[in-house]
Design an enzyme around this catalytic site. Structure first.
Site, PDB file in Angstrom:
ATOM      1  N   LYS A 102      -5.424  -8.084 -11.298  1.00 35.97           N
ATOM      2  CA  LYS A 102      -6.367  -8.340 -10.201  1.00 35.97           C
ATOM      3  C   LYS A 102      -7.441  -7.256 -10.160  1.00 35.97           C
ATOM      4  O   LYS A 102      -7.111  -6.066 -10.200  1.00 35.97           O
ATOM      5  CB  LYS A 102      -5.597  -8.362  -8.871  1.00 35.97           C
ATOM      6  CG  LYS A 102      -6.509  -8.612  -7.683  1.00 35.97           C
ATOM      7  CD  LYS A 102      -5.927  -8.171  -6.342  1.00 35.97           C
ATOM      8  CE  LYS A 102      -7.080  -8.049  -5.362  1.00 35.97           C
ATOM      9  NZ  LYS A 102      -6.901  -7.413  -4.133  1.00 35.97           N
ATOM     10  N   LYS A 130       0.825  -1.217   0.000  1.00 35.75           N
ATOM     11  CA  LYS A 130       0.000   0.000   0.000  1.00 35.75           C
ATOM     12  C   LYS A 130       0.858   1.265   0.000  1.00 35.75           C
ATOM     13  O   LYS A 130       0.514   2.240  -0.677  1.00 35.75           O
ATOM     14  CB  LYS A 130      -0.976  -0.011   1.177  1.00 35.75           C
ATOM     15  CG  LYS A 130      -2.095  -1.035   0.986  1.00 35.75           C
ATOM     16  CD  LYS A 130      -3.035  -1.095   2.169  1.00 35.75           C
ATOM     17  CE  LYS A 130      -4.164  -2.091   1.921  1.00 35.75           C
ATOM     18  NZ  LYS A 130      -5.038  -2.245   3.073  1.00 35.75           N
ATOM     19  N   LYS A 161     -10.387  -2.026  -6.401  1.00 35.43           N
ATOM     20  CA  LYS A 161     -10.821  -0.622  -6.395  1.00 35.43           C
ATOM     21  C   LYS A 161      -9.658   0.293  -6.725  1.00 35.43           C
ATOM     22  O   LYS A 161      -9.806   1.309  -7.395  1.00 35.43           O
ATOM     23  CB  LYS A 161     -11.343  -0.251  -5.001  1.00 35.43           C
ATOM     24  CG  LYS A 161     -12.745  -0.680  -4.740  1.00 35.43           C
ATOM     25  CD  LYS A 161     -13.051  -0.599  -3.244  1.00 35.43           C
ATOM     26  CE  LYS A 161     -13.186  -1.968  -2.646  1.00 35.43           C
ATOM     27  NZ  LYS A 161     -13.117  -2.045  -1.197  1.00 35.43           N
TER      28      LYS A 161
HETATM   29  P1  ADP Z   1      -9.947  -3.988  -3.226  1.00 36.77           P
HETATM   30  O1  ADP Z   1      -8.670  -4.645  -3.701  1.00 36.77           O
HETATM   31  O2  ADP Z   1     -10.892  -3.773  -4.354  1.00 36.77           O
HETATM   32  O3  ADP Z   1      -9.692  -2.728  -2.437  1.00 36.77           O
HETATM   33  P2  ADP Z   1     -10.473  -5.185  -0.698  1.00 36.77           P
HETATM   34  O4  ADP Z   1      -9.006  -5.230  -0.414  1.00 36.77           O
HETATM   35  O5  ADP Z   1     -11.317  -4.189   0.024  1.00 36.77           O
HETATM   36  O6  ADP Z   1     -10.664  -5.012  -2.270  1.00 36.77           O
HETATM   37  O7  ADP Z   1     -11.036  -6.644  -0.473  1.00 36.77           O
HETATM   38  C1  ADP Z   1     -12.219  -6.974   0.217  1.00 36.77           C
HETATM   39  C2  ADP Z   1     -12.420  -8.481   0.149  1.00 36.77           C
HETATM   40  O8  ADP Z   1     -12.656  -8.889  -1.206  1.00 36.77           O
HETATM   41  C3  ADP Z   1     -11.215  -9.296   0.634  1.00 36.77           C
HETATM   42  O9  ADP Z   1     -11.656 -10.472   1.314  1.00 36.77           O
HETATM   43  C4  ADP Z   1     -10.527  -9.651  -0.652  1.00 36.77           C
HETATM   44  O10 ADP Z   1      -9.750 -10.816  -0.542  1.00 36.77           O
HETATM   45  C5  ADP Z   1     -11.681  -9.833  -1.633  1.00 36.77           C
HETATM   46  N1  ADP Z   1     -11.260  -9.475  -2.990  1.00 36.77           N
HETATM   47  C6  ADP Z   1     -10.921  -8.246  -3.439  1.00 36.77           C
HETATM   48  N2  ADP Z   1     -10.581  -8.265  -4.729  1.00 36.77           N
HETATM   49  C7  ADP Z   1     -10.694  -9.555  -5.132  1.00 36.77           C
HETATM   50  C8  ADP Z   1     -10.471 -10.222  -6.378  1.00 36.77           C
HETATM   51  N3  ADP Z   1     -10.088  -9.564  -7.455  1.00 36.77           N
HETATM   52  N4  ADP Z   1     -10.691 -11.557  -6.428  1.00 36.77           N
HETATM   53  C9  ADP Z   1     -11.105 -12.245  -5.323  1.00 36.77           C
HETATM   54  N5  ADP Z   1     -11.333 -11.664  -4.123  1.00 36.77           N
HETATM   55  C10 ADP Z   1     -11.133 -10.341  -4.007  1.00 36.77           C
END
Ligand code: ADP
Ligand code: TRP
Length: 323
Positions: free
Chosen positions: A191, A112, A194
């Protein structure tokens, strides 16, 4: 007695298909069989958000999306992290037994800050607060996406350290990942996240949703040639949503391997699948947006249930350390 699960998501922006496939779908599928605690990680979001208005909106929106995706407040305790402030007390008790090197090893801080997030102490100790969220309700399992496994391992290590020092205060939980979901790719093939601006929001208006799905990056194999479904983002998303054994997935893979299917056709199939799969959720979301009183009531009930459980665990921990 039912086993218990706990999980949460940060309110940092519109939820997407990756959040659904990796995390939320598991909570929904586990309803009935497990006692469920699902929360909105509002304190955690402060490590990346400095806009109070946006935070307030995002918190509200995650709750609405949880409910729209199918979390049933009769079966799941849904609450906001900051409505259960004992969690931060627990985080302090844990931080006093957590060796600094455990945080140095955590990859999310490095990732991050490399992406430009401020290197705050809050971001650095983020996994300790997450451990407190988890340990505060004595769960058996923590369903999450793959990228959270390290955080659950840190939680286990901290719990074991504490227990070793003070006796069996915390239950040591395990993570649960949906093995068939993996990491869902976004429209650029990276991947879905957001922070990469490559997400698909299943609640977009139909026309925008179709347009976005049409933007998914594919290779330039000509229409008449056979294609490999397993390397294609469109197919990967389709498979994660419908399931690998679903007849629609099997049929789509066969169309890839045959000749004459263009990627436009595969994208159309994916758009139909998303609209079909999320049809009820899209409708429910409209109703929820129109009824904020209902959402507030659910959060009040969820917070009351969580506070009761968390107070128990926190007093156990206080007593153990000598307070
Ligand atoms: P982002 O990467 O969009 O900010 P978060 O880190 O807030 O997402 O993730 C929230 C939840 O969703 C976590 O349990 C994370 O492992 C899951 N998650 C996020 N992106 C993915 C993805 N591309 N594939 C599978 N699971 C995901
Ligand atoms: N770190 C998680 C994420 O980025 C959110 C989270 C905070 C969480 N506390 C938790 C997830 C406790 C599971 C359990 O998605």
């Amino acid at each position: 007695m039912k086993k218990r699960i706990l999980s949460g998501l940060q309110p940092t922006g519109q939820l997407h298909l990756g959040n659904y496939a990796g995390a939320i779908r598991q909570f929904v599928d586990m309803q009935g069989e497990y006692e469920i605690f699902v929360f909105v990680a509002s304190y955690h979001a402060l490590t990346s958000t400095r806009d109070p208005e946006a935070l307030r909106e995002n918190i509200q929106q995650v709750v609405i999306d949880y409910l729209a995706f199918g979390l049933d407040p009769k079966q799941a305790n849904i609450y906001l992290q900051h409505d259960v402030p004992q969690v931060t007390e627990l985080a302090w008790l844990l931080s006093c037994v957590c060796p600094k090197h455990m945080m140095d090893k955590a990859t999310s801080y490095k990732d991050k800050t490399a992406k430009g997030l401020a290197a705050s102490i809050g971001l650095y100790t983020y996994p300790i607060l997450q451990a407190a969220d988890i340990l505060s309700v004595d769960p058996d399992l923590v369903p999450v996406g793959e990228d959270q496994i390290q955080h659950i391992e840190i939680t286990r290590d901290i719990a074991q350290k504490f227990n070793h020092q003070y006796g069996e205060v915390f239950k040591v939980p395990a993570h649960r990942v949906r093995t068939d979901a993996g990491v869902l790719p976004g429209i650029d093939g990276e991947k879905m996240s957001k922070s990469y601006g490559n997400t698909i929001d299943p609640f977009l208006p139909e026309k925008k949703l179709r347009k976005l799905i049409n933007k998914i990056v594919t290779d330039s194999t000509p229409m008449e040639d056979a294609k490999n479904p397993d390397t294609c983002t469109v197919y990967k998303i389709f498979k994660a949503l419908a399931g690998v054994e679903d007849q629609r997935t099997i049929d789509l893979a066969a169309r890839y391997r045959g000749s004459g299917m263009g990627y436009g056709e595969a994208k159309k199939s994916l758009a139909e699948l998303v609209l079909d799969h999320f049809g009820p959720a899209r409708q429910k979301r409209e109703q929820l947006i129109a009824d904020p009183g209902y959402v507030q009531k659910i959060l009040a009930d969820g917070a009351a249930a969580a506070r009761e459980k968390v107070s128990d665990v926190t007093s156990r921990a206080r007593k153990a350390v000598g307070l």
